[in-house]
Write a protein that holds these residues in place. Structure first.
Motif, PDB file in Angstrom:
ATOM      1  N   LEU A  71      12.994 -51.981  32.502  1.00 31.34           N
ATOM      2  CA  LEU A  71      13.671 -53.135  32.041  1.00 31.34           C
ATOM      3  C   LEU A  71      13.414 -54.289  32.293  1.00 31.34           C
ATOM      4  O   LEU A  71      12.453 -54.662  33.365  1.00 31.34           O
ATOM      5  CB  LEU A  71      15.147 -52.968  32.981  1.00 31.34           C
ATOM      6  CG  LEU A  71      15.856 -51.616  32.713  1.00 31.34           C
ATOM      7  CD1 LEU A  71      17.334 -51.411  33.611  1.00 31.34           C
ATOM      8  CD2 LEU A  71      16.399 -51.495  31.189  1.00 31.34           C
ATOM      9  N   VAL A  75      17.736 -58.502  34.417  1.00 27.99           N
ATOM     10  CA  VAL A  75      19.156 -57.852  33.846  1.00 27.99           C
ATOM     11  C   VAL A  75      20.433 -58.763  34.267  1.00 27.99           C
ATOM     12  O   VAL A  75      20.623 -58.573  35.551  1.00 27.99           O
ATOM     13  CB  VAL A  75      19.202 -56.460  33.761  1.00 27.99           C
ATOM     14  CG1 VAL A  75      20.499 -55.949  33.412  1.00 27.99           C
ATOM     15  CG2 VAL A  75      17.871 -55.806  33.040  1.00 27.99           C
ATOM     16  N   ALA A  78      24.996 -54.597  32.523  1.00 29.62           N
ATOM     17  CA  ALA A  78      24.544 -52.994  31.949  1.00 29.62           C
ATOM     18  C   ALA A  78      25.824 -52.200  31.612  1.00 29.62           C
ATOM     19  O   ALA A  78      26.717 -52.280  32.185  1.00 29.62           O
ATOM     20  CB  ALA A  78      23.800 -52.297  33.036  1.00 29.62           C
ATOM     21  N   VAL A  92      21.937 -53.390  27.948  1.00 33.53           N
ATOM     22  CA  VAL A  92      21.545 -54.413  28.954  1.00 33.53           C
ATOM     23  C   VAL A  92      21.474 -55.700  28.391  1.00 33.53           C
ATOM     24  O   VAL A  92      21.116 -55.899  27.250  1.00 33.53           O
ATOM     25  CB  VAL A  92      20.507 -54.056  29.840  1.00 33.53           C
ATOM     26  CG1 VAL A  92      20.595 -52.788  30.487  1.00 33.53           C
ATOM     27  CG2 VAL A  92      19.120 -54.043  29.270  1.00 33.53           C
ATOM     28  N   THR A  94      20.430 -59.928  29.408  1.00 29.08           N
ATOM     29  CA  THR A  94      19.730 -60.656  30.639  1.00 29.08           C
ATOM     30  C   THR A  94      20.062 -62.141  30.528  1.00 29.08           C
ATOM     31  O   THR A  94      20.472 -62.639  29.601  1.00 29.08           O
ATOM     32  CB  THR A  94      18.186 -60.552  30.075  1.00 29.08           C
ATOM     33  OG1 THR A  94      17.926 -61.433  28.957  1.00 29.08           O
ATOM     34  CG2 THR A  94      17.570 -59.141  29.521  1.00 29.08           C
ATOM     35  N   ILE A 102      19.044 -49.089  25.006  1.00 30.63           N
ATOM     36  CA  ILE A 102      18.205 -47.995  25.647  1.00 30.63           C
ATOM     37  C   ILE A 102      18.752 -46.710  24.907  1.00 30.63           C
ATOM     38  O   ILE A 102      19.771 -46.244  25.048  1.00 30.63           O
ATOM     39  CB  ILE A 102      18.258 -48.117  27.339  1.00 30.63           C
ATOM     40  CG1 ILE A 102      17.789 -49.430  27.624  1.00 30.63           C
ATOM     41  CG2 ILE A 102      17.271 -46.823  27.504  1.00 30.63           C
ATOM     42  CD1 ILE A 102      18.009 -49.273  29.071  1.00 30.63           C
ATOM     43  N   MET A 114      13.307 -48.471  24.257  1.00 28.30           N
ATOM     44  CA  MET A 114      14.396 -49.758  24.313  1.00 28.30           C
ATOM     45  C   MET A 114      13.893 -50.588  23.138  1.00 28.30           C
ATOM     46  O   MET A 114      12.705 -50.837  22.912  1.00 28.30           O
ATOM     47  CB  MET A 114      13.794 -50.334  25.736  1.00 28.30           C
ATOM     48  CG  MET A 114      14.841 -51.563  25.735  1.00 28.30           C
ATOM     49  SD  MET A 114      14.714 -52.508  27.530  1.00 28.30           S
ATOM     50  CE  MET A 114      13.101 -53.002  27.628  1.00 28.30           C
TER      51      MET A 114
END
Length: 255
Positions: A71, A75, A78, A92, A94, A102, A114
């Protein structure tokens, strides 16, 4: 009262009041819970219930399949989701205002993949509300426009067909019709927690009920938990998604 005791009291009060509301609600309007279908939150259920399955009892099944995914290092949120045909997906976001989905492998031992959600419109720190689309389409993150002035940590919840409820920067509860990009209802003067979770009842054919904390006050003892504010009131409201009305059922001052 400490914040943890206040939260326990509020949870018990909310459960009792929501149960009473279900007994006193009329059935003049036919709604259903279809607006919740395909939506996934940063918590397991729209009702705020964090219990997934009593048979799990705090452990994972012995035959659970695990995945290793590289990842991004920053992040922020999620969300796990499940499509009836496509299976599980994980989304997710960021700190760089990017989002990724994912795809777990359908074969044992194969790595997950991903993919960036290039259509994601950055929502700052707003917890993502994920919505599944068709079988072969990527999930999307429900994004409200800047004009809605959503509080940065408010988690939108479905509140009727194409209608979403959230807390805005003024501390008001707002109903927003997303396709029409317009506000249809507002409960002002409640001074709601900017990062509070709105919980939603599951009423079958009845109008949705929402519960949230208001009456924000500063509690220095809460600063150790990340912020210094707590709600002093528990509000439960019934909404009419078609008319945009918000009726207050209970406004409980917490001890």
């Amino acid at each position: 009262m400490s914040p943890s005791r206040r939260e326990r009291f509020g949870t018990r009060a909310a459960a009792a009041l929501l149960a009473l509301s279900a007994c006193t609600s009329g059935a003049a309007f036919e709604y259903g819970d279809g607006d919740l279908e395909g939506h996934y939150f940063t918590y397991p259920r729209a009702t705020g219930n964090r219990v997934i399955d009593s048979s799990i009892k705090g452990t994972f099944p012995s035959n659970i399949q695990t995945y290793d995914v590289n990842l991004p290092s920053n992040v922020t949120w999620a969300v796990a989701s499940h499509h009836p045909q496509a299976g599980f997906k994980y989304v997710v976001t960021t700190a760089e205002n990017k989002a990724y989905v994912i795809h777990p492998s359908t074969k044992q031992g194969m790595p997950a993949t991903m993919e960036e959600l290039v259509d994601f419109q950055a929502g700052g720190d707003q917890p993502p509300l994920v919505k599944h689309q068709g079988l072969n389409e990527l999930p999307v993150i429900v994004t409200l426009p800047k004009a809605a002035k959503v509080a940065p940590l408010s988690h939108p919840v479905p509140a009727g067909e194409d209608v979403y409820a959230f807390i805005d920067t003024a501390g008001d509860l707002v109903l927003w019709n997303l396709p029409n990009n317009t506000e249809i209802g507002r409960l002002s003067g409640v001074n709601a927690l900017p990062d509070g979770r709105i919980v939603r009842s599951i009423n079958g054919h009845l109008r949705p009920w929402l519960a949230f904390y208001g009456g924000v006050e500063v509690y220095p003892s809460s600063c150790l938990l990340g912020d210094c504010i707590e709600g002093t009131r528990l509000l439960i409201v019934r909404i009419h998604p078609q008319l945009g009305t918000i009726d207050t059922f209970a406004d409980v001052q917490l001890p």
